[in-house]
Design an enzyme around this catalytic site. Sequence first.
Site, PDB file in Angstrom:
ATOM      1  N   ASP A  35       0.676  -1.160  -0.008  1.00 37.96           N
ATOM      2  CA  ASP A  35       0.016  -0.147  -0.103  1.00 37.96           C
ATOM      3  C   ASP A  35       0.912   1.366   0.016  1.00 37.96           C
ATOM      4  OD1 ASP A  35       0.935  -0.451   2.606  1.00 37.96           O
ATOM      5  OD2 ASP A  35      -0.908  -0.205   3.465  1.00 37.96           O
ATOM      6  N   HIS A 238      23.986   7.653 -18.376  1.00 39.51           N
ATOM      7  CA  HIS A 238      22.741   7.545 -17.682  1.00 39.51           C
ATOM      8  C   HIS A 238      22.955   6.902 -16.108  1.00 39.51           C
ATOM      9  CE1 HIS A 238      19.676   7.949 -20.975  1.00 39.51           C
ATOM     10  NE2 HIS A 238      20.142   8.933 -20.604  1.00 39.51           N
ATOM     11  N   ASP A 255      24.758  15.984 -13.233  1.00 42.77           N
ATOM     12  CA  ASP A 255      23.576  16.431 -13.914  1.00 42.77           C
ATOM     13  C   ASP A 255      22.462  16.437 -13.031  1.00 42.77           C
ATOM     14  OD1 ASP A 255      21.505  16.855 -15.831  1.00 42.77           O
ATOM     15  OD2 ASP A 255      22.286  15.236 -17.241  1.00 42.77           O
ATOM     16  N   ASP A 266      17.495  21.741 -15.984  1.00 47.44           N
ATOM     17  CA  ASP A 266      18.350  20.480 -16.170  1.00 47.44           C
ATOM     18  C   ASP A 266      19.656  21.172 -16.611  1.00 47.44           C
ATOM     19  OD1 ASP A 266      19.356  18.243 -17.427  1.00 47.44           O
ATOM     20  OD2 ASP A 266      18.110  18.151 -19.120  1.00 47.44           O
ATOM     21  N   HIS A 345      25.635  11.843 -27.922  1.00 47.37           N
ATOM     22  CA  HIS A 345      24.237  12.371 -27.792  1.00 47.37           C
ATOM     23  C   HIS A 345      24.002  13.592 -28.569  1.00 47.37           C
ATOM     24  CE1 HIS A 345      25.329  15.244 -24.648  1.00 47.37           C
ATOM     25  NE2 HIS A 345      25.947  14.295 -23.969  1.00 47.37           N
ATOM     26  N   HIS A 349      17.523  19.531 -25.848  1.00 45.55           N
ATOM     27  CA  HIS A 349      16.046  18.977 -26.051  1.00 45.55           C
ATOM     28  C   HIS A 349      15.194  20.112 -25.523  1.00 45.55           C
ATOM     29  CE1 HIS A 349      16.383  18.093 -21.752  1.00 45.55           C
ATOM     30  NE2 HIS A 349      17.786  17.796 -22.028  1.00 45.55           N
ATOM     31  N   HIS A 356      12.526  16.314 -20.600  1.00 45.00           N
ATOM     32  CA  HIS A 356      12.376  16.342 -21.913  1.00 45.00           C
ATOM     33  C   HIS A 356      10.943  16.704 -22.421  1.00 45.00           C
ATOM     34  CE1 HIS A 356      15.863  13.132 -22.118  1.00 45.00           C
ATOM     35  NE2 HIS A 356      16.384  14.455 -21.593  1.00 45.00           N
ATOM     36  N   GLU A 379      23.740  21.330 -24.272  1.00 45.31           N
ATOM     37  CA  GLU A 379      24.489  20.205 -23.304  1.00 45.31           C
ATOM     38  C   GLU A 379      25.575  19.194 -24.346  1.00 45.31           C
ATOM     39  OE1 GLU A 379      21.991  16.881 -21.962  1.00 45.31           O
ATOM     40  OE2 GLU A 379      20.344  17.931 -22.703  1.00 45.31           O
ATOM     41  N   TYR A 383      33.335  12.259 -23.894  1.00 48.45           N
ATOM     42  CA  TYR A 383      33.325  11.117 -22.923  1.00 48.45           C
ATOM     43  C   TYR A 383      34.311  10.126 -23.531  1.00 48.45           C
ATOM     44  CZ  TYR A 383      28.810  13.407 -22.423  1.00 48.45           C
ATOM     45  OH  TYR A 383      27.753  14.147 -22.076  1.00 48.45           O
ATOM     46  N   ARG A 400      30.453  17.039 -19.405  1.00 43.79           N
ATOM     47  CA  ARG A 400      29.389  17.599 -20.225  1.00 43.79           C
ATOM     48  C   ARG A 400      28.982  19.009 -19.519  1.00 43.79           C
ATOM     49  NH1 ARG A 400      26.136  13.697 -19.989  1.00 43.79           N
ATOM     50  NH2 ARG A 400      25.031  14.054 -18.145  1.00 43.79           N
ATOM     51  N   GLU A 402      25.777  21.856 -19.220  1.00 41.86           N
ATOM     52  CA  GLU A 402      24.495  21.865 -19.630  1.00 41.86           C
ATOM     53  C   GLU A 402      23.758  22.859 -19.084  1.00 41.86           C
ATOM     54  OE1 GLU A 402      22.022  18.553 -18.508  1.00 41.86           O
ATOM     55  OE2 GLU A 402      20.437  19.102 -20.036  1.00 41.86           O
TER      56      GLU A 402
END
Length: 434
Positions: A35, A238, A255, A266, A345, A349, A356, A379, A383, A400, A402
């Site tokens: 629950d 990710h 990030d 973001d 990438h 976006h 996104h 961004e 890598y 990165r 961003e």
Amino acid sequence: MDIQAFVDRRARLLRTMGRGIAVVPTAPERVRNRDSHYPYRHDSYFYYLSGFAEPEACVVLVAGDAPRALLFCREKDAEREVWDGFRHGPEAAREAFRFDEAFPIGSLDEKLADLLAGQPALHYSMGHDAGWDDRVVAALNRVRANVRGGTHAPAEIRDVRVELDEMRLVKDAHEIADMRRAAGISAAAHRRAMRATAPGRFEYEVEAELMHEFRRSGAQAPAYSPIVAGGANACVLHYVGNSQSLRDGDLLLIDAGCEVDSYAADITRTFPVSGKFSPAQRDVYQLVLAAQDAAIAQIRPGQPWDAPHEAAVRVLAQGMLDLRLLTGNLDGVIESGAYRRFYMHRTGHWLGMDVHDAGEYKVGDKWRPLAAGMTLTVEPGCYIRAADDVPQALWNIGIRIEDNALVTADGCEILTDAAPKSVSDIEALMALRD
Ligand code: GLY
Ligand code: MN
Ligand code: MN
């Protein structure tokens, strides 16, 4: 919250629909186990039209000569309110959120069939929630079963999200104000994270600093699972484990952004755990920063969506050649896609209620032109995994940077520039650590 903004959006959708009926339900509650539920998050399309954050609710719009906006929601329930808290109930919700009519959600199935009867079109987004699809199809079939009684069922079913996506793409003043708040809190969280970082601390300790800043500032939640990735973990795009200890000499990629009153930020920043970039880290960092500058310079009304990405790729690919990550010439490594080994990438976006966010990136077969009021991320990254054909000094550098951009009348405004990103600003902030 300015309810008029929601009333205006409903009126605008009703005008665009022209004829027919729109059904826009909110998200279901989701069980985590037994629950216990996951923290509830309303559906963005539903909230965009209603401002109403309770679960078990649905907006129904009836277009035509006498347009009407209806809300279905939970009834007041003294006992449940003791356990779960306040519910508006239809009457108070109608008044507070300025709907023409409101009804208990329990009456929706029956009323929906009546509302659909005789309508030429149903505007509903099929395929996103099987439970709602079943309810809507059942209502349609009840109307179809009654055609001998002289009524007719909608001949046309249109995806209501197509119109709503176009609306959501260009933010109004209320949305921009919320996005500024989300950006400001998220930037403060990144500053706090930089000051909390040191060799021997764990990624999750830095994550806790981010969450602390989000919540103490009134943000309801992170806008997505934060990535706090030290050393080689930054090369896992990710990575959300956030479980490792931070090592002197490594970089830390964060990030993370929060959600404030349904709007997301973001932000990614990458900085040295020690507080000082090594020469190799600095070289790659300056390259990614230059790529971001080139991308940002492309953001203005009329530019195609892809222009910032193309600009970033050109700078990054040249830098990869200069760093001896790639061999050949610039046009060749872009043409062949060889640069994707280190930059796999895209450069951004749409950003808004969803990290996104809604909205097509192409119109027909052409990239969509940017327009004032659109909000997007910028961004670029680089890598570099350990490999025999890669200079060793560059191994496990993942970077990165961003930011969040608002397209203005003649360029763009960066909403997130309170998060330091030049080498000197980062090193100066980190020098202030205890
Ligand atoms: N944090 C998700 C992204 O940068 O797109
Ligand atoms: Mn992003
Ligand atoms: Mn991000």
